[in-house]
Design an enzyme around this catalytic site. Sequence first.
Site, short mmCIF file in Angstrom:
data_model
loop_
_atom_site.label_atom_id
_atom_site.label_comp_id
_atom_site.label_asym_id
_atom_site.label_seq_id
_atom_site.Cartn_x
_atom_site.Cartn_y
_atom_site.Cartn_z
N PRO A 1 0.85 -1.20 0.00
CA PRO A 1 0.00 0.00 0.00
C PRO A 1 0.88 1.25 0.00
CG PRO A 1 -0.53 -1.48 1.84
CD PRO A 1 0.75 -1.96 1.26
N LYS A 2 0.45 2.26 -0.68
CA LYS A 2 1.16 3.55 -0.65
C LYS A 2 0.59 4.34 0.53
CE LYS A 2 2.53 7.48 -3.51
NZ LYS A 2 2.11 8.52 -2.57
#
EC number: 6.5.1.2
Length: 567
Positions: free
Chosen positions: A131-132
């Site tokens: 995930p960013k």
Amino acid sequence: MNILNLKIIMFLLISNTIVVGGAWATSTCPDWPATRIAVEINALEQQLNKWSAAYHQQGHSPVTDDIYDQLQDKLRVWQSCRGLPDKTESQPIPGKGQFLHPVAHTGLKKLKDETALTRWMAGRKNLWVQPKVDGVAVTLVYHGGKLVQLLSRGNGVKGQNWTEKAPFISAIPQYIANAPALLTLQGELFLLMDGHQQAKSGGVNARSTVAGALMRKSPSPLLAQVGVFIWAWPDGPTTMKEKVALLQVMGFPFTAKYSEPVMSHLDVVQWRQFWFQAPLPFVTDGVVVRQEEEPAGRYWQATPGQWSMAWKYPPLQHIAEVKDIHFTLGRTGKGTVVLEVLPIKIDDKWIRRVNIGSVTRWKQWDIAPGDHITLALAGHGIPRLDNVVWRVHQRNTITAPNWDKFHQLSCFQRLPHGCEPQFLSRLIWLSGPGGLDIGGIGGGFWQELIHHELINDLVGWLLLTPEQIASIPGIGNARAEKIYQQFQRAKQQPFSRWLLALGFPQVVSVDAQWQVVLRRSLSEWATMAGIGQMRAKQIKHFLDHPDVQALADFLSTQKVVGFELTE
């Protein structure tokens, strides 16, 4: 068609369209002189740099990431129109700081879409997706297992010293047993969330909250709610599997929990969609795909590297460029302003025009051609103006028409001069769902009748013959006959629908007759349910108007339901 030609056609199609995180927008070069486009490029570039500096120095920006990314795409288009190179990915990260990072922060290049993702992944191996996490980027430096520095990203080379805040962030280990003699980690400080769903809740200003707590002189109680996600270990283990396992042992569990191996772009697509919908302990704005193989830390620079890429989520806000401004006159004599925008696709709907209301509202917005606005879809998929996010440097003066002479009882005919817009609006209403609901008859057809002078008043179409209708270019005999029959059947529509089609200000009972309606006094109207004194006056003014009475007399001769003369 051979493969080479097919590839060329696909390239041309792609090069004329940009995809912004799920919103499609046409990317045409503006019709400006070279001197003006140079000025506009310079102005937009300066503004983007200011926003970028605020983001990296203060942890927040006056605009959202969605807006920034889309305007950066626009800058690229304008630069390509002048044959200028794209410098957006190679520019140093703006920021300030006095403390040197042991290893530079590279930043991330953003992939536009699934096609770009597939292209980047081709030929690469040992890829992982994460995930960013949307937070504040930092460097953690350990000597002999002891934390000695917590540095902000700053400009990627130097950052601010936040080490004194580290003891108040329980997620950051102050000492790591059996750590390498020198350990440098890069990651994201984020606001710990309880089951945050990005698709439902968006960013909730989490990054700015963390940045504010870190920048306070005195320690903030909020620091206890800050987590850390390590996304880079320069000169660390060569495999991601070993890297995340050691990070977990050292006290950084999130990296192991939210790092997944991927074999194809479809794996990335699935994880991206899953994390977008799933409850997570942090705010995210996309995913990061990275390869295990990366250069030694001494080669990292404060520009995006080629060993990791970001693919952001679809934007919550969509930018459209104003192409032109149109002023329209409604059937009741009220003027509205419609913005014509370069076509943009939001969800499954192409947007080309946006009604923003009155001229007064348009002046308050101060919108000119070339400006960039944010749009959203309101009820029934109707586009809504949310904000003006970028105004062009050179603003052309546009004068709104003077509509003072138009009102609720003007322009039941094509003439006098200036009546055509309101007259056309009356016809569109008459044939639409609020009036007689004549299928397939809309503004284009009525415009042709007006242009060919086949209609002069609101009900003159009842006299048209099939031959006259067929004389309009593009309408053959068969369709003309169908339209003629629709017009004749309209005579049998309920009286109440006819009243509404003519512009009557209030619905009346279906069994009423024109003569009955005409004889009612002002006081009788005012005492009827849902009308009141003000609406009663509007009704009487409508019924007593000579143009309306002339229309009623004509409808009587045509034996339209409810208008027949009674003895």
